[in-house]
Write a protein that holds these residues in place. Structure first.
Motif, PDB file in Angstrom:
ATOM      1  N   ASP A 224      28.992  31.725  38.503  1.00 38.07           N
ATOM      2  CA  ASP A 224      29.752  31.718  39.644  1.00 38.07           C
ATOM      3  C   ASP A 224      31.142  32.730  39.397  1.00 38.07           C
ATOM      4  O   ASP A 224      31.974  32.387  40.112  1.00 38.07           O
ATOM      5  N   LEU A 225      30.693  33.400  38.866  1.00 43.00           N
ATOM      6  CA  LEU A 225      32.174  34.380  38.427  1.00 43.00           C
ATOM      7  C   LEU A 225      31.992  35.276  39.699  1.00 43.00           C
ATOM      8  O   LEU A 225      30.884  35.794  40.247  1.00 43.00           O
ATOM      9  N   ASN A 226      33.009  36.041  40.256  1.00 41.63           N
ATOM     10  CA  ASN A 226      33.532  37.089  40.714  1.00 41.63           C
ATOM     11  C   ASN A 226      33.340  38.872  40.306  1.00 41.63           C
ATOM     12  O   ASN A 226      33.015  38.093  39.258  1.00 41.63           O
ATOM     13  N   MET A 227      32.778  39.499  40.449  1.00 43.00           N
ATOM     14  CA  MET A 227      32.479  40.695  40.206  1.00 43.00           C
ATOM     15  C   MET A 227      33.664  40.907  39.071  1.00 43.00           C
ATOM     16  O   MET A 227      32.365  41.387  38.055  1.00 43.00           O
ATOM     17  N   ALA A 228      34.970  40.877  39.665  1.00 38.60           N
ATOM     18  CA  ALA A 228      35.488  41.802  38.562  1.00 38.60           C
ATOM     19  C   ALA A 228      35.816  40.249  37.276  1.00 38.60           C
ATOM     20  O   ALA A 228      35.147  41.165  35.759  1.00 38.60           O
ATOM     21  N   ASN A 229      35.720  39.358  37.483  1.00 37.45           N
ATOM     22  CA  ASN A 229      35.866  38.282  36.360  1.00 37.45           C
ATOM     23  C   ASN A 229      34.074  38.691  35.329  1.00 37.45           C
ATOM     24  O   ASN A 229      33.805  38.438  33.878  1.00 37.45           O
ATOM     25  N   ALA A 230      33.658  38.986  36.517  1.00 36.15           N
ATOM     26  CA  ALA A 230      31.933  39.316  35.581  1.00 36.15           C
ATOM     27  C   ALA A 230      31.827  40.244  35.109  1.00 36.15           C
ATOM     28  O   ALA A 230      31.616  40.061  34.041  1.00 36.15           O
ATOM     29  N   CYS A 231      32.385  40.527  35.177  1.00 32.80           N
ATOM     30  CA  CYS A 231      32.740  42.909  34.589  1.00 32.80           C
ATOM     31  C   CYS A 231      33.358  42.401  33.454  1.00 32.80           C
ATOM     32  O   CYS A 231      33.221  42.880  31.908  1.00 32.80           O
ATOM     33  N   ALA A 232      34.724  41.442  33.298  1.00 29.95           N
ATOM     34  CA  ALA A 232      35.364  41.531  31.302  1.00 29.95           C
ATOM     35  C   ALA A 232      34.587  39.766  30.711  1.00 29.95           C
ATOM     36  O   ALA A 232      33.827  40.608  29.943  1.00 29.95           O
ATOM     37  N   ARG A 233      33.862  39.329  31.420  1.00 30.26           N
ATOM     38  CA  ARG A 233      32.787  38.944  30.587  1.00 30.26           C
ATOM     39  C   ARG A 233      31.956  39.128  30.134  1.00 30.26           C
ATOM     40  O   ARG A 233      31.364  38.871  29.166  1.00 30.26           O
ATOM     41  N   ILE A 234      30.997  40.622  30.798  1.00 31.31           N
ATOM     42  CA  ILE A 234      30.129  41.209  30.433  1.00 31.31           C
ATOM     43  C   ILE A 234      30.628  42.111  28.699  1.00 31.31           C
ATOM     44  O   ILE A 234      30.618  42.213  28.135  1.00 31.31           O
ATOM     45  N   GLU A 235      32.323  42.396  28.592  1.00 32.93           N
ATOM     46  CA  GLU A 235      32.824  43.514  27.744  1.00 32.93           C
ATOM     47  C   GLU A 235      32.754  42.774  26.391  1.00 32.93           C
ATOM     48  O   GLU A 235      33.669  42.808  26.117  1.00 32.93           O
ATOM     49  N   GLU A 236      33.486  41.305  27.144  1.00 33.93           N
ATOM     50  CA  GLU A 236      33.221  41.029  25.753  1.00 33.93           C
ATOM     51  C   GLU A 236      32.726  40.085  25.663  1.00 33.93           C
ATOM     52  O   GLU A 236      32.483  39.851  24.045  1.00 33.93           O
ATOM     53  N   GLU A 237      30.945  39.894  25.701  1.00 37.96           N
ATOM     54  CA  GLU A 237      29.943  38.840  24.974  1.00 37.96           C
ATOM     55  C   GLU A 237      28.789  39.706  25.234  1.00 37.96           C
ATOM     56  O   GLU A 237      28.179  38.995  24.328  1.00 37.96           O
TER      57      GLU A 237
END
Length: 278
Positions: A224-237
Motif C-alpha cells: 500500500d506504499l506510494n513510490m517514494a515510501n516504497a523506495c525508502a523501504r527498499i533502501e532500509e530492508e
C-alpha cells in the motif's frame, strides 16, 4: 576515402568525403553522404540511404531500403550538423528509419542491436546494447532504452520516455511514462506485470540478486506504499546490490512518472511461471 578491399555496386552513389573501411559490401542504388563513416565488414543492402554526420560500426548488416541519419521530423531542426552513431554487430532490417539528432548532436544505437522491419528510432534517442525491436516499434524523440531490452511488435513510445534495462515489452502496446528496469510490461497502456526472470537468468544475474529484485518490486507494486515510501523501504530492508540501487535511482529520476502495476489483472510475483527468482 574507400578501401581497396571494399565491394561497391556500380549504381551506388558514394560522396567523396565518405570513409569506407575494409571488407565493406555496398549494394545497388545505395546512397552514402559525405560525412558518413562505415566500419569494417559492414554490409549495406540495395536502396539504403545513410547521411548526416553518421558513424556505422563494424560488422553491421543493413538491409534494403533502410534510412539512417536523415534529418529529424522536428520543426525546430535548422540543418545542424548532427548524425547517428551506431555500434558494432547491429542488424538493421528492411525500411528501418533512424533519424539524426535534433538538439543533441547524435542519435545513439549501441552494439549488437537488432531492429526489425519498419522500426523507427527518432531524433536524439539513446538506445543501449543488445536491444531487440520487433516490426513496427516506434520510439519518439529523446527516448532512452536500457541494455537488453526487448520490444514486441507495433509498440509506440512518447518522446522523452525512459525504458530501463532488461525490460520485456509486450507487442501492440504503448506508454507515455517510464518503464522500470528488469520488468515484464504488458497492456495498453503498459503496466508492470512481473519480473523478467528469463532475461535475468540468461544474463547470469545471481539468484540472490534476482530474489532481491523480486522483493523490491513486491514493495513497489504489491504493498500500500506510494513510490517514494516504497523506495525508502527498499533502501532500509533490502541488501543494496547494484541492481537494487538502479531500480531506486530510476524511479527517483523519473520526470514523466513510472508505469503502474495492473492489480486488477496482474501476475503473481511469486508464481513459478513468471515471477520465481531462483
Amino acid at each position: 576515402m574507400v578501401s581497396q578491399t571494399t565491394s561497391i555496386h556500380k549504381t551506388a552513389i558514394i560522396s567523396d568525403g565518405a570513409k569506407i573501411a575494409e571488407d565493406v559490401e555496398i549494394g545497388p542504388y545505395v546512397v552514402i553522404g559525405e560525412n558518413v563513416s562505415i566500419g569494417r565488414g559492414t554490409k549495406i543492402g540495395p536502396h539504403a540511404v545513410i547521411d548526416g554526420v553518421t558513424t556505422i560500426g563494424e560488422n553491421c548488416n543493413i538491409f534494403a531500403g533502410a534510412a539512417i541519419g536523415l534529418p529529424p521530423q522536428d520543426l525546430s531542426y535548422k540543418d545542424a550538423p548532427t548524425g547517428v552513431i551506431m555500434g558494432n554487430n547491429c542488424t538493421i532490417r528492411e525500411y528501418v528509419t533512424i533519424h539524426r539528432g535534433s538538439k543533441d548532436p547524435m542519435t545513439l544505437l549501441g552494439n549488437n542491436c537488432f531492429l526489425m522491419n519498419y522500426s523507427h528510432v527518432a531524433h536524439d534517442c539513446k538506445v543501449g546494447n543488445n536491444v531487440i525491436m520487433a516490426n513496427g516499434t516506434t520510439l519518439g524523440g529523446h527516448v532512452e532504452v536500457g541494455d537488453f531490452t526487448v520490444f514486441g511488435g507495433l509498440v509506440v513510445f512518447h518522446q522523452f520516455v525512459r525504458i530501463g534495462r532488461f525490460n520485456m515489452v509486450s507487442g501492440n502496446s504503448g506508454t507515455r511514462v517510464d518503464l522500470p528496469p528488469f520488468a515484464l510490461t504488458d497492456g495498453r497502456p503498459l503496466y508492470v506485470r512481473g519480473i523478467n526472470v528469463v532475461g535475468l537468468r540468461r544474463a547470469k544475474i545471481a539468484a540472490n540478486v534476482r530474489s532481491a529484485i523480486k522483493e523490491a518490486y513486491r514493495l513497489l507494486y504489491r504493498s500500500d506504499l506510494n513510490m517514494a515510501n516504497a523506495c525508502a523501504r527498499i533502501e532500509e530492508e533490502i541488501e543494496q546490490f547494484d541492481e537494487i540501487k538502479e531500480i531506486v535511482n530510476f524511479i527517483r529520476g523519473s520526470k514523466r512518472g513510472v508505469a503502474r502495476g495492473n492489480l486488477g489483472n496482474s501476475y503473481d510475483l511469486s508464481s513459478e511461471e513468471d515471477g520465481r527468482a531462483d
